[in-house]
Design a protein around this motif. Structure first.
Motif, PDB file in Angstrom:
ATOM      1  N   THR A  32      78.025  95.498   0.918  1.00  0.00           N
ATOM      2  CA  THR A  32      78.471  94.745  -0.266  1.00  0.00           C
ATOM      3  C   THR A  32      79.909  94.277  -0.112  1.00  0.00           C
ATOM      4  N   VAL A  33      80.786  95.181   0.303  1.00  0.00           N
ATOM      5  CA  VAL A  33      82.202  94.834   0.475  1.00  0.00           C
ATOM      6  C   VAL A  33      82.361  93.780   1.563  1.00  0.00           C
ATOM      7  N   LEU A  34      81.707  93.986   2.699  1.00  0.00           N
ATOM      8  CA  LEU A  34      81.828  93.054   3.816  1.00  0.00           C
ATOM      9  C   LEU A  34      81.293  91.674   3.440  1.00  0.00           C
ATOM     10  N   GLY A  35      80.117  91.646   2.818  1.00  0.00           N
ATOM     11  CA  GLY A  35      79.503  90.371   2.468  1.00  0.00           C
ATOM     12  C   GLY A  35      80.306  89.592   1.446  1.00  0.00           C
ATOM     13  N   ALA A 241      69.130  84.756  -7.386  1.00  0.00           N
ATOM     14  CA  ALA A 241      70.165  85.682  -7.853  1.00  0.00           C
ATOM     15  C   ALA A 241      70.041  85.934  -9.357  1.00  0.00           C
ATOM     16  N   VAL A 242      69.782  84.876 -10.124  1.00  0.00           N
ATOM     17  CA  VAL A 242      69.645  84.997 -11.578  1.00  0.00           C
ATOM     18  C   VAL A 242      68.450  85.879 -11.938  1.00  0.00           C
ATOM     19  N   SER A 243      67.315  85.638 -11.288  1.00  0.00           N
ATOM     20  CA  SER A 243      66.097  86.393 -11.597  1.00  0.00           C
ATOM     21  C   SER A 243      66.289  87.881 -11.329  1.00  0.00           C
ATOM     22  N   LEU A 244      66.916  88.207 -10.209  1.00  0.00           N
ATOM     23  CA  LEU A 244      67.136  89.610  -9.868  1.00  0.00           C
ATOM     24  C   LEU A 244      68.051  90.293 -10.880  1.00  0.00           C
ATOM     25  N   PHE A 245      69.162  89.654 -11.189  1.00  0.00           N
ATOM     26  CA  PHE A 245      70.156  90.284 -12.068  1.00  0.00           C
ATOM     27  C   PHE A 245      69.666  90.359 -13.506  1.00  0.00           C
ATOM     28  N   TYR A 246      69.200  89.235 -14.046  1.00  0.00           N
ATOM     29  CA  TYR A 246      68.741  89.220 -15.431  1.00  0.00           C
ATOM     30  C   TYR A 246      67.528  90.122 -15.620  1.00  0.00           C
ATOM     31  N   TYR A 272      71.199  96.752 -10.010  1.00  0.00           N
ATOM     32  CA  TYR A 272      72.216  95.796 -10.454  1.00  0.00           C
ATOM     33  C   TYR A 272      73.647  96.243 -10.198  1.00  0.00           C
ATOM     34  N   THR A 273      73.847  97.499  -9.766  1.00  0.00           N
ATOM     35  CA  THR A 273      75.207  97.931  -9.428  1.00  0.00           C
ATOM     36  C   THR A 273      75.494  97.896  -7.930  1.00  0.00           C
ATOM     37  N   LEU A 274      74.455  97.967  -7.098  1.00  0.00           N
ATOM     38  CA  LEU A 274      74.667  98.006  -5.645  1.00  0.00           C
ATOM     39  C   LEU A 274      73.812  97.009  -4.875  1.00  0.00           C
ATOM     40  N   ILE A 275      72.504  97.006  -5.131  1.00  0.00           N
ATOM     41  CA  ILE A 275      71.613  96.192  -4.297  1.00  0.00           C
ATOM     42  C   ILE A 275      71.817  94.699  -4.552  1.00  0.00           C
ATOM     43  N   ILE A 276      71.863  94.289  -5.822  1.00  0.00           N
ATOM     44  CA  ILE A 276      72.044  92.863  -6.113  1.00  0.00           C
ATOM     45  C   ILE A 276      73.424  92.357  -5.663  1.00  0.00           C
ATOM     46  N   LEU A 279      73.018  91.781  -2.083  1.00  0.00           N
ATOM     47  CA  LEU A 279      72.120  90.690  -1.707  1.00  0.00           C
ATOM     48  C   LEU A 279      72.696  89.311  -1.996  1.00  0.00           C
ATOM     49  N   ASN A 280      73.523  89.177  -3.042  1.00  0.00           N
ATOM     50  CA  ASN A 280      74.008  87.852  -3.434  1.00  0.00           C
ATOM     51  C   ASN A 280      74.674  87.075  -2.300  1.00  0.00           C
ATOM     52  N   PRO A 281      75.619  87.676  -1.536  1.00  0.00           N
ATOM     53  CA  PRO A 281      76.202  86.918  -0.417  1.00  0.00           C
ATOM     54  C   PRO A 281      75.163  86.528   0.631  1.00  0.00           C
ATOM     55  N   LEU A 282      74.181  87.406   0.870  1.00  0.00           N
ATOM     56  CA  LEU A 282      73.131  87.090   1.840  1.00  0.00           C
ATOM     57  C   LEU A 282      72.260  85.943   1.331  1.00  0.00           C
ATOM     58  N   ILE A 283      71.924  85.977   0.046  1.00  0.00           N
ATOM     59  CA  ILE A 283      71.103  84.914  -0.545  1.00  0.00           C
ATOM     60  C   ILE A 283      71.806  83.567  -0.414  1.00  0.00           C
ATOM     61  N   TYR A 284      73.096  83.534  -0.770  1.00  0.00           N
ATOM     62  CA  TYR A 284      73.812  82.262  -0.779  1.00  0.00           C
ATOM     63  C   TYR A 284      74.192  81.792   0.623  1.00  0.00           C
ATOM     64  N   SER A 285      74.456  82.705   1.542  1.00  0.00           N
ATOM     65  CA  SER A 285      74.873  82.284   2.881  1.00  0.00           C
ATOM     66  C   SER A 285      73.680  81.925   3.760  1.00  0.00           C
ATOM     67  N   LEU A 286      72.600  82.698   3.681  1.00  0.00           N
ATOM     68  CA  LEU A 286      71.445  82.447   4.543  1.00  0.00           C
ATOM     69  C   LEU A 286      70.700  81.181   4.149  1.00  0.00           C
ATOM     70  N   ARG A 287      70.737  80.833   2.862  1.00  0.00           N
ATOM     71  CA  ARG A 287      69.996  79.670   2.392  1.00  0.00           C
ATOM     72  C   ARG A 287      70.908  78.464   2.161  1.00  0.00           C
ATOM     73  N   ASN A 288      72.163  78.551   2.552  1.00  0.00           N
ATOM     74  CA  ASN A 288      73.106  77.485   2.275  1.00  0.00           C
ATOM     75  C   ASN A 288      73.706  76.969   3.577  1.00  0.00           C
ATOM     76  N   LYS A 289      73.386  75.736   3.908  1.00  0.00           N
ATOM     77  CA  LYS A 289      73.851  75.155   5.167  1.00  0.00           C
ATOM     78  C   LYS A 289      75.366  75.005   5.188  1.00  0.00           C
ATOM     79  N   ASP A 290      75.974  74.650   4.052  1.00  0.00           N
ATOM     80  CA  ASP A 290      77.430  74.469   4.005  1.00  0.00           C
ATOM     81  C   ASP A 290      78.168  75.765   4.328  1.00  0.00           C
TER      82      ASP A 290
END
Length: 310
Positions: A32-35, A241-246, A272-276, A279-290
């Motif tokens: 989490t910290v690294l991501g 990310a929204v679906s997981l957290f909400y 919601y305190t550790l896993i999400i 995962l958020n940096p992985l979700i946004y980086s792996l699926r985001n070309k920019d």
């Protein structure tokens, strides 16, 4: 006389179980910290990512990093400790920041959906509507709402008399397990918890659904296949990310009697305190070309600087 210290029971089990829990939490926290630090650094250093969408994403990474840091270090400490004690003030402080950050993230995700709505559905007005000043105000607003909710929840929870057991059947200080220790009436606290959390989650969910309803209609009208794919990819990351957290927050707080046991609540809370946040940096980086391109550019820049220094 009210209690001045609490005991965080955690997950129970023997020494081997506690050691395993410590290892799992440590691994989740380090990733989490690294991501999230990587996302913050990449977005800050790469000029091509200096746009409203990535400004909000950087703030999301900051909130996720802080949220995990409020919970994980203390949880790991109690796994290895025999006393598992937390002071009354420490418990109140931990809950205040947890509530602040969780509420802030809920509204920040809604703001990110609004940003995508403006970018896709009103591209001509987007530069004016989402100017740097407005973006900063939106983020500040999410923190202010989070702070207001946290002040209300913390003040009402910790003014209760805790005069029976001091054992919190949880791995951090939260309202549901604390209410079980109160020896006074908790009806107002339970009503407020359900009412405020229900309103926050339902209102922000509606904002996200309405935004993405308009976005879906706009995408379907696009003639460019590549443009449609890029929009779907970006929006798909945010929706994940929204679906997981909400979803986890709704299970935990927004339904009366939704969590029937503390053991079930602990598992949901880990999400919601550790896993999400992990995962958020992985979700946004792996699926985001920019973001992936920015990581490559920073990697090449680092290699050139290292070769130049030799």
């Amino acid at each position: 006389m009210s209690l001045r210290v609490f005991v965080l029971v955690g997950f129970g089990g023997g020494a081997e179980t506690q050691a395993l829990l410590f290892a799992v939490f440590l691994a989740l926290y380090m990733v989490t910290v690294l991501g999230n630090l990587t996302m913050i650094v990449v977005i800050t250093l790469d000029a091509r990512l200096h746009s409203p969408m990535y400004f909000f994403l950087k703030n999301l990474s900051f909130v996720d990093l802080c949220l995990s840091s409020v919970i994980a270090p203390k949880a790991m400490a109690i796994f290895l400790s025999s006393s598992k004690v937390i002071s009354f003030e420490g418990c109140a402080t931990q809950f205040f920041f947890f509530s602040l950050l969780a509420t802030t993230e809920t509204f920040l995700l809604a703001v990110m959906a609004y940003d995508r709505f403006m970018a896709i559905c009103s591209p001509l007005r987007y530069p004016v509507t989402m100017c740097p000043m407005n973006c900063a105000c939106l983020v500040l607003g999410t923190f202010c709402v989070g702070c207001l909710n946290s002040i209300v929840q913390t003040s009402l929870t910790f003014q209760l008399p805790f005069c029976s057991s001091n054992r919190i059947d949880y791995f951090y200080c939260d309202v549901p397990p604390l209410l079980q220790l109160a020896c006074g009436s908790t009806a107002l606290n339970e009503l407020l918890l359900f009412g405020l959390c229900g309103f926050i989650i339902v209102s922000t969910t509606l904002a996200v659904l309405v935004s993405y309803g308009y976005i879906t209609v706009t995408i379907l009208r696009m003639h460019s296949g590549s443009g449609r794919h890029k929009v779907f990819s970006t929006c798909g990351s945010h929706l994940t990310a929204v679906s997981l957290f909400y979803g986890t927050l709704f299970v935990m707080y927004a339904q009366p009697g939704a969590v029937t046991s503390m053991e079930q609540g602990k598992v949901v809370s880990v999400f919601y305190t550790l896993i999400i946040p992990m995962l958020n940096p992985l979700i946004y980086s792996l699926r985001n070309k920019d973001v992936k391109d920015a990581l490559r550019r920073l990697g090449r820049r680092h290699n050139l600087m290292r070769e130049g220094g030799q």
